[in-house]
Design an enzyme around this catalytic site. Sequence first.
Site, PDB file in Angstrom:
ATOM      1  N   LYS A  10      51.073  36.364  33.426  1.00 27.70           N
ATOM      2  CA  LYS A  10      51.282  34.962  33.769  1.00 27.70           C
ATOM      3  C   LYS A  10      52.773  34.648  33.777  1.00 27.70           C
ATOM      4  O   LYS A  10      53.501  34.983  32.825  1.00 27.70           O
ATOM      5  CB  LYS A  10      50.567  34.060  32.763  1.00 27.70           C
ATOM      6  N   LYS A  26      36.424  33.333  43.561  1.00 29.69           N
ATOM      7  CA  LYS A  26      35.652  32.920  42.396  1.00 29.69           C
ATOM      8  C   LYS A  26      34.272  32.461  42.864  1.00 29.69           C
ATOM      9  O   LYS A  26      34.146  31.391  43.477  1.00 29.69           O
ATOM     10  CB  LYS A  26      36.363  31.780  41.664  1.00 29.69           C
TER      11      LYS A  26
END
Length: 356
Positions: free
Chosen positions: A161, A263
């Site tokens: 991240k 997703k």
Amino acid sequence: MRRREFSLDLASPLSTARGRIERREGVLVGLDADGVRGVGEATPLPGWTESLDDCRAALDAVSATEHGAFDALGDPADPLADAPPAVTDPLGDAPAARHAVEGALLDAAGRRRGRSLAALLADDPASTVPVNATLGDASAEETVAAAIDAVDAGFSCLKVKVGVGGLDRDVTRLRAVRAAVGPEVTLRADANGAWDRETAREAVAALATLDLAYLEQPLPADDLSGHAALRGRGVDVALDETLAATSLAAALDAGAADVLILKPMALGGPGRTYRGAMAAREANVDPVVTTTIDAAPARTAAVHVAAAIPDVRPCGLATGGALEADLAADPAPVERGSVDVPDGPGVAGAAFDDLV
């Protein structure tokens, strides 16, 4: 239609651009299709899907349909194609509710035919799926330590991240990780839309020397042209949040990505996600399947989708550990950086029958 609501606490609260997440709440759905039970999961995530209240309302409307509406299943990649409008209309703006209904239908179809969900979608699905480890924002030293732990645990793909602090800090972190894990480990970075165009261009230039597999969502979700302009500069561009702001077809038409992060909960079901993955491949864009921190039924369905995609890249399916407790024992646990795909029938045999 049988339903059961649930609430699962996260092991640690998750801070996102849309606020702090402390638990995941959803609805399990049980459907009988041609006399065979199937189980599906709806776990809404506002910003990606409808709200929980809207999910409930959509499922209420579908529950009111006449008996037998779910008996006909055609193409497993489009299991609601022949469903009546009384089923499809309420699900049009409710992808999480649609995911539950589509997942339950596919689970029932797999059990009826004695085939796994992956085998319904593809003729020769993989038996294992590689997965990535995700490293959160931390100092360079802490990020390196987490990277080494992940590699020691068997992960050969790491997603780091970035975008929380300054760009120089992120470049330092990624360089330190690359030096620590060596050239054989696949390295990705995810900015979650944190940068403006100038910063993103600087990031791509700086990261091109690190053999980065891709940079995920460097720009805000609605900036298709900005993402398109970043391609071809030495680092592949992946889109994630963009697919919650626009359609997969629009992202492909804009030439905005080398990789699409898919997703199933946000796209409206396992079959719809598989179709999207195949459309991406037709456009020479790689699909990667991940979850929205779902419970075991949805995570397991996502594993099947990933297994049906030929030569799929490592996917973001190592998310079960984000939950303090789950609804059931995980039929597809992550071991040494990969997941064994349940061989059926359906999503995981009768593993979830007692839940709803």
